[in-house]
Design an enzyme around this catalytic site. Structure first.
Site, PDB file in Angstrom:
ATOM      1  N   LYS A  70      -6.439  -5.164  -0.122  1.00  0.00           N
ATOM      2  CA  LYS A  70      -5.262  -5.088   0.758  1.00  0.00           C
ATOM      3  C   LYS A  70      -4.779  -3.657   0.820  1.00  0.00           C
ATOM      4  CE  LYS A  70      -1.876  -6.995   3.103  1.00  0.00           C
ATOM      5  NZ  LYS A  70      -2.235  -6.145   4.262  1.00  0.00           N
ATOM      6  N   LYS A  94      -0.615  -1.599  -7.155  1.00  0.00           N
ATOM      7  CA  LYS A  94       0.603  -2.068  -6.479  1.00  0.00           C
ATOM      8  C   LYS A  94       0.618  -3.587  -6.335  1.00  0.00           C
ATOM      9  CE  LYS A  94       1.774   0.705  -3.195  1.00  0.00           C
ATOM     10  NZ  LYS A  94       1.986   1.404  -1.938  1.00  0.00           N
ATOM     11  N   LYS A 106      -7.876   0.597   1.345  1.00  0.00           N
ATOM     12  CA  LYS A 106      -7.168   1.520   2.255  1.00  0.00           C
ATOM     13  C   LYS A 106      -8.148   1.972   3.319  1.00  0.00           C
ATOM     14  CE  LYS A 106      -3.001   3.317   2.588  1.00  0.00           C
ATOM     15  NZ  LYS A 106      -1.725   2.733   2.132  1.00  0.00           N
ATOM     16  N   THR A 190       9.529  -1.937   3.105  1.00  0.00           N
ATOM     17  CA  THR A 190       9.222  -0.884   2.132  1.00  0.00           C
ATOM     18  C   THR A 190      10.479  -0.095   1.775  1.00  0.00           C
ATOM     19  OG1 THR A 190       7.019  -0.751   3.067  1.00  0.00           O
ATOM     20  CG2 THR A 190       7.668   1.020   1.593  1.00  0.00           C
ATOM     21  N   ASN A 221       9.075   5.287   8.857  1.00  0.00           N
ATOM     22  CA  ASN A 221       9.396   3.888   8.524  1.00  0.00           C
ATOM     23  C   ASN A 221      10.052   3.750   7.158  1.00  0.00           C
ATOM     24  OD1 ASN A 221       8.098   1.301   6.974  1.00  0.00           O
ATOM     25  ND2 ASN A 221       8.890   0.791   8.989  1.00  0.00           N
ATOM     26  N   SER A 362       3.873  -8.008   3.468  1.00  0.00           N
ATOM     27  CA  SER A 362       2.578  -8.218   4.119  1.00  0.00           C
ATOM     28  C   SER A 362       1.926  -9.485   3.568  1.00  0.00           C
ATOM     29  CB  SER A 362       1.643  -7.034   3.854  1.00  0.00           C
ATOM     30  OG  SER A 362       1.831  -6.028   4.825  1.00  0.00           O
TER      31      SER A 362
HETATM   32  P1  NAD Z   1       5.648   7.465   8.934  1.00  0.00           P
HETATM   33  O1  NAD Z   1       4.485   8.030   9.651  1.00  0.00           O
HETATM   34  O2  NAD Z   1       6.437   6.373   9.593  1.00  0.00           O
HETATM   35  O3  NAD Z   1       6.691   8.619   8.552  1.00  0.00           O
HETATM   36  C1  NAD Z   1       6.316   9.772   7.878  1.00  0.00           C
HETATM   37  C2  NAD Z   1       7.497  10.719   7.927  1.00  0.00           C
HETATM   38  O4  NAD Z   1       7.204  11.857   7.119  1.00  0.00           O
HETATM   39  C3  NAD Z   1       7.849  11.254   9.327  1.00  0.00           C
HETATM   40  O5  NAD Z   1       9.239  11.335   9.481  1.00  0.00           O
HETATM   41  C4  NAD Z   1       7.267  12.662   9.310  1.00  0.00           C
HETATM   42  O6  NAD Z   1       7.964  13.521  10.193  1.00  0.00           O
HETATM   43  C5  NAD Z   1       7.505  13.033   7.858  1.00  0.00           C
HETATM   44  N1  NAD Z   1       6.689  14.134   7.366  1.00  0.00           N
HETATM   45  C6  NAD Z   1       5.369  14.367   7.517  1.00  0.00           C
HETATM   46  N2  NAD Z   1       5.010  15.505   6.905  1.00  0.00           N
HETATM   47  C7  NAD Z   1       6.130  16.001   6.339  1.00  0.00           C
HETATM   48  C8  NAD Z   1       6.441  17.149   5.577  1.00  0.00           C
HETATM   49  N3  NAD Z   1       5.493  18.033   5.248  1.00  0.00           N
HETATM   50  N4  NAD Z   1       7.723  17.336   5.164  1.00  0.00           N
HETATM   51  C9  NAD Z   1       8.690  16.465   5.487  1.00  0.00           C
HETATM   52  N5  NAD Z   1       8.469  15.349   6.203  1.00  0.00           N
HETATM   53  C10 NAD Z   1       7.215  15.130   6.618  1.00  0.00           C
HETATM   54  O7  NAD Z   1       5.097   6.998   7.500  1.00  0.00           O
HETATM   55  P2  NAD Z   1       5.696   5.899   6.520  1.00  0.00           P
HETATM   56  O8  NAD Z   1       5.109   4.585   6.886  1.00  0.00           O
HETATM   57  O9  NAD Z   1       7.151   6.062   6.449  1.00  0.00           O
HETATM   58  O10 NAD Z   1       5.010   6.323   5.141  1.00  0.00           O
HETATM   59  C11 NAD Z   1       5.527   7.382   4.331  1.00  0.00           C
HETATM   60  C12 NAD Z   1       4.891   7.303   2.942  1.00  0.00           C
HETATM   61  O11 NAD Z   1       5.146   6.022   2.376  1.00  0.00           O
HETATM   62  C13 NAD Z   1       3.381   7.461   2.880  1.00  0.00           C
HETATM   63  O12 NAD Z   1       3.033   8.046   1.637  1.00  0.00           O
HETATM   64  C14 NAD Z   1       2.873   6.025   2.900  1.00  0.00           C
HETATM   65  O13 NAD Z   1       1.581   5.891   2.351  1.00  0.00           O
HETATM   66  C15 NAD Z   1       3.913   5.393   2.016  1.00  0.00           C
HETATM   67  N6  NAD Z   1       4.059   3.960   2.169  1.00  0.00           N
HETATM   68  C16 NAD Z   1       4.319   3.391   3.380  1.00  0.00           C
HETATM   69  C17 NAD Z   1       4.493   2.015   3.450  1.00  0.00           C
HETATM   70  C18 NAD Z   1       4.870   1.337   4.737  1.00  0.00           C
HETATM   71  O14 NAD Z   1       5.074   0.099   4.707  1.00  0.00           O
HETATM   72  N7  NAD Z   1       5.031   2.045   5.826  1.00  0.00           N
HETATM   73  C19 NAD Z   1       4.350   1.222   2.307  1.00  0.00           C
HETATM   74  C20 NAD Z   1       4.102   1.848   1.082  1.00  0.00           C
HETATM   75  C21 NAD Z   1       3.961   3.216   1.023  1.00  0.00           C
END
Ligand code: NAD
Length: 428
Positions: A70, A94, A106, A190, A221, A362
């Site tokens: 997953k 996780k 992944k 999340t 997100n 999920s």
């Molecule tokens: P996303 O694409 O929705 O948002 C990413 C954000 O980070 C954006 O606002 C972008 O502008 C910003 N960003 C990118 N590079 C940057 C930098 N150098 N400095 C500052 N900001 C920066 O992604 P997301 O889904 O919010 O995921 C963010 C993190 O959380 C990732 O590591 C992802 O693997 C992890 N994550 C996401 C989920 C999920 O359900 N979406 C679950 C677990 C973990």
């Protein structure tokens, strides 16, 4: 992530450290420090201008002892096989820590989705599934969204899989749009999950959430809902958020002396998490360097963007006031920075515990798909809170009991569960 920090080296180094602490059999360690399966494939896409552009896709299945692999699919320009391997490995821990019957996987494509038209994105998503569909499925490996991918993309991917397999198969992928097989509560899962764990950490540390201030990296997100959760569920103040500016190609920190108005900032943020800085500046927000979020005089730091952001260099810039680092992102802290945080008695909520809310909902989505019966948002969030609070308590108990750093305690809980499943299946 800095080119000097390889995410998979980091994931293996964290694992090796705890394998040592646990005295894990080296043969078992060898089985767990590498992915079980890896796929790399070509995805040629007919672009709008008539040319064919060749993309490459990845899917890595780290471990499926506890259930189908997953994990999300990331569309990001700096995606590599090693980042996908690291993220797949962290997914194994996780799902184990959240105690849901799934393994770790992944996927990804090195691409900036902001440069593609809607039609090109749909072709890329369908092309990804065309290449890998025989190796994914509700009982094999269930992808989901991650950085750069959206519920709509999951809808296209589910549709492509259903066409190829000959039957409607919503359970092949999660994070689908509500009304298209998705679960209520998945979008906020999340970020809210991060805040449920912050709430529990504050109880443990006797901190008053209403008096607390947070600085958050990212505004996608995870960070948007962590910001809403911090201000609206806990009653705290968010001093700043940072984001990657797609026009200027640099990150910025956006702050406000009285704390940001989260709902307003969301209203001027695009689907990629880029804030409209002109509008923010016009109503009194300050725009600073992208790294400034980490230096703020706050109680809680929430890195919620990318890997390797709290490293040997940036950790030195963290204020003495910071009591909690809540890892919304995957792998935001390097092992060198971990040592500094531990020495400074900063309470760490490790990524695969802190951000497990997404995969937990999920899993709930898959359960609802199997039942073909859907829960209310309140039911989903209540079950999520129970799962994460239990997971947090289990890790805290071990950390306090054994006197080990929270990340190490989380690894200990997770590794024990995965090894137990491998033993029960006769793999060891
Ligand atoms: P996303 O694409 O929705 O948002 C990413 C954000 O980070 C954006 O606002 C972008 O502008 C910003 N960003 C990118 N590079 C940057 C930098 N150098 N400095 C500052 N900001 C920066 O992604 P997301 O889904 O919010 O995921 C963010 C993190 O959380 C990732 O590591 C992802 O693997 C992890 N994550 C996401 C989920 C999920 O359900 N979406 C679950 C677990 C973990």
């Amino acid at each position: 992530m800095s080119e000097l920090i390889n995410a998979f080296d980091m994931a293996q180094s964290q694992f090796d450290h705890v394998a040592d602490l646990l005295g894990l059999d080296p043969e078992v360690g060898e089985m767990l420090r590498w992915p079980t399966r890896e796929f790399k494939f070509m995805i040629p896409v007919h672009m709008d201008d008539g040319n064919i552009r060749v993309f490459f896709g990845y899917r890595v299945q780290h471990n499926d002892a506890r259930g189908p692999a997953k994990g999300g699919i990331r569309f990001h320009p700096s995606e590599t096989l090693d980042t996908v391997r690291a993220l797949a490995m962290w997914m194994t821990w996780k799902t184990a820590i959240a105690d849901i019957p799934l393994g770790g996987g992944k996927g990804g494509v090195p691409v900036d989705p902001a440069t593609l038209s809607v039609m090109e994105k749909e072709k890329l998503c369908r092309g990804w599934v065309d290449q890998i569909w025989r190796n994914i499925g509700p009982r094999q490996d269930v992808p989901a969204p991650d950085v750069g991918t959206t519920p709509q993309m999951m809808g296209w991917m589910m549709d492509e899989y259903s066409k190829l397999s000959g039957e409607y198969t919503p359970g092949v992928i999660t994070g689908k749009p509500v009304g298209g097989g998705g679960s209520l509560g998945r979008t906020e899962a999340t970020g809210f999950g991060v805040i449920y764990t912050v709430r529990e950490a504050m109880k443990h540390l006797n901190l008053d959430p209403m008096e607390s201030v947070a600085a958050i990296q990212g505004f996608g997100n995870v960070s948007q809902f962590a910001s809403i959760g911090f201000s609206e569920l806990l009653g705290g103040k968010v001093a700043c958020v940072s984001y990657w500016d797609n026009a200027d190609r640099v990150p910025y920190t956006v702050s406000h002396p009285g704390g940001i108005d989260v709902r307003y900032l969301i209203s001027i943020t695009d689907q990629y998490g880029t804030i409209n800085k002109d509008k923010a500046l016009k109503v009194g927000y300050a725009l600073e360097d992208g790294d400034e979020w980490i230096t703020k005089d706050v109680d809680v730091l929430i890195p919620g963007a990318l890997e390797g952001q709290i490293n040997a260099e940036t950790v030195q810039r963290i204020s003495d006031r910071v009591r909690i680092v809540a890892e919304g992102a995957n792998g935001p802290t390097t092992p060198e920075a971990d040592s500094v945080l531990a020495a400074n008695d900063v309470f760490l909520i490790p990524d695969f515990l802190c951000n497990a809310g997404g995969v937990t909902v999920s899993y709930f989505e898959g359960v609802q798909n199997d039942y073909n019966y859907y829960w209310t948002r309140e039911e989903v969030l209540e079950r999520l809170d129970t799962k994460l609070t239990t997971a947090f308590d289990n890790v805290l108990k071990l950390s306090s009991g054994e006197g080990v750093y929270m990340r190490d305690a989380a690894y200990m809980v997770a590794i024990a569960k995965v090894v137990e499943a491998m033993e029960l299946r006769g793999w060891l």
